[in-house]
Design a protein around this motif. Structure first.
Motif, PDB file in Angstrom:
ATOM      1  N   MET A 291      10.437   0.717 -84.064  1.00  0.00           N
ATOM      2  CA  MET A 291       9.077   0.286 -82.071  1.00  0.00           C
ATOM      3  C   MET A 291       8.054   0.966 -82.182  1.00  0.00           C
ATOM      4  N   THR A 292       6.530   0.672 -81.715  1.00  0.00           N
ATOM      5  CA  THR A 292       5.646   2.183 -80.457  1.00  0.00           C
ATOM      6  C   THR A 292       5.178   1.606 -79.757  1.00  0.00           C
ATOM      7  N   PRO A 293       5.066   2.153 -78.896  1.00  0.00           N
ATOM      8  CA  PRO A 293       4.350   1.333 -77.572  1.00  0.00           C
ATOM      9  C   PRO A 293       3.148  -0.125 -78.101  1.00  0.00           C
ATOM     10  N   HIS A 294       2.605   0.439 -79.101  1.00  0.00           N
ATOM     11  CA  HIS A 294       1.687  -0.675 -79.171  1.00  0.00           C
ATOM     12  C   HIS A 294       2.257  -1.789 -79.937  1.00  0.00           C
ATOM     13  N   THR A 295       4.005  -2.397 -80.105  1.00  0.00           N
ATOM     14  CA  THR A 295       4.845  -3.292 -80.893  1.00  0.00           C
ATOM     15  C   THR A 295       4.600  -4.296 -79.668  1.00  0.00           C
ATOM     16  N   THR A 296       4.105  -5.772 -80.363  1.00  0.00           N
ATOM     17  CA  THR A 296       4.270  -6.185 -79.851  1.00  0.00           C
ATOM     18  C   THR A 296       5.787  -7.256 -79.556  1.00  0.00           C
ATOM     19  N   THR A 297       6.231  -7.403 -78.662  1.00  0.00           N
ATOM     20  CA  THR A 297       7.508  -7.549 -77.955  1.00  0.00           C
ATOM     21  C   THR A 297       7.648  -8.761 -77.011  1.00  0.00           C
ATOM     22  N   GLN A 298       6.722  -9.067 -76.587  1.00  0.00           N
ATOM     23  CA  GLN A 298       6.843 -10.695 -76.010  1.00  0.00           C
ATOM     24  C   GLN A 298       7.208 -11.706 -76.470  1.00  0.00           C
ATOM     25  N   PRO A 299       8.419 -12.334 -76.786  1.00  0.00           N
ATOM     26  CA  PRO A 299       7.704 -14.134 -77.524  1.00  0.00           C
ATOM     27  C   PRO A 299       6.560 -14.516 -77.575  1.00  0.00           C
ATOM     28  N   GLY A 300       6.126 -14.969 -77.127  1.00  0.00           N
ATOM     29  CA  GLY A 300       4.680 -15.318 -76.568  1.00  0.00           C
ATOM     30  C   GLY A 300       3.826 -15.726 -77.112  1.00  0.00           C
ATOM     31  N   ALA A 301       3.651 -13.791 -77.030  1.00  0.00           N
ATOM     32  CA  ALA A 301       2.624 -13.175 -77.641  1.00  0.00           C
ATOM     33  C   ALA A 301       2.409 -13.074 -78.848  1.00  0.00           C
TER      34      ALA A 301
END
Length: 86
Positions: free
Chosen positions: A1-11
């Motif tokens: 993971m990076t600071p740019h990794t999408t982690t929010q389920p909706g996103a």
């Protein structure tokens, strides 16, 4: 993971839907800092997606949009050529 990794389920759901619509995926520094990754589906003769074909380029080179413009037609052509073999 990076600071740019999408982690929010909706996103993440919205990204998956966009990938289905666009038939490709472009990620910038989501899995590794310093790289853009572009992928297209590999489909068998029945049209089922069975894998993906991708290219990874340095984020220091082209912008994500430039990488998309340069590489997407090449990846799509290669995927089409591979289809009869899958």
């Amino acid at each position: 993971m990076t600071p740019h990794t999408t982690t929010q389920p909706g996103a993440l759901r919205r990204i998956v839907q966009r990938v289905r619509t666009d038939d490709h995926c472009l990620c910038s520094e989501e899995h590794e800092l310093g790289v853009h990754a572009l992928a297209v589906p590999l489909r068998n003769a029945r049209g089922a997606t069975i894998a993906a074909l991708n290219a990874v380029v340095s984020a220091q080179r082209p912008s994500p949009l430039a990488a998309l413009r340069a590489l997407l037609p090449l990846l799509q052509e290669a995927a089409a050529e591979l289809r009869p073999l899958l």
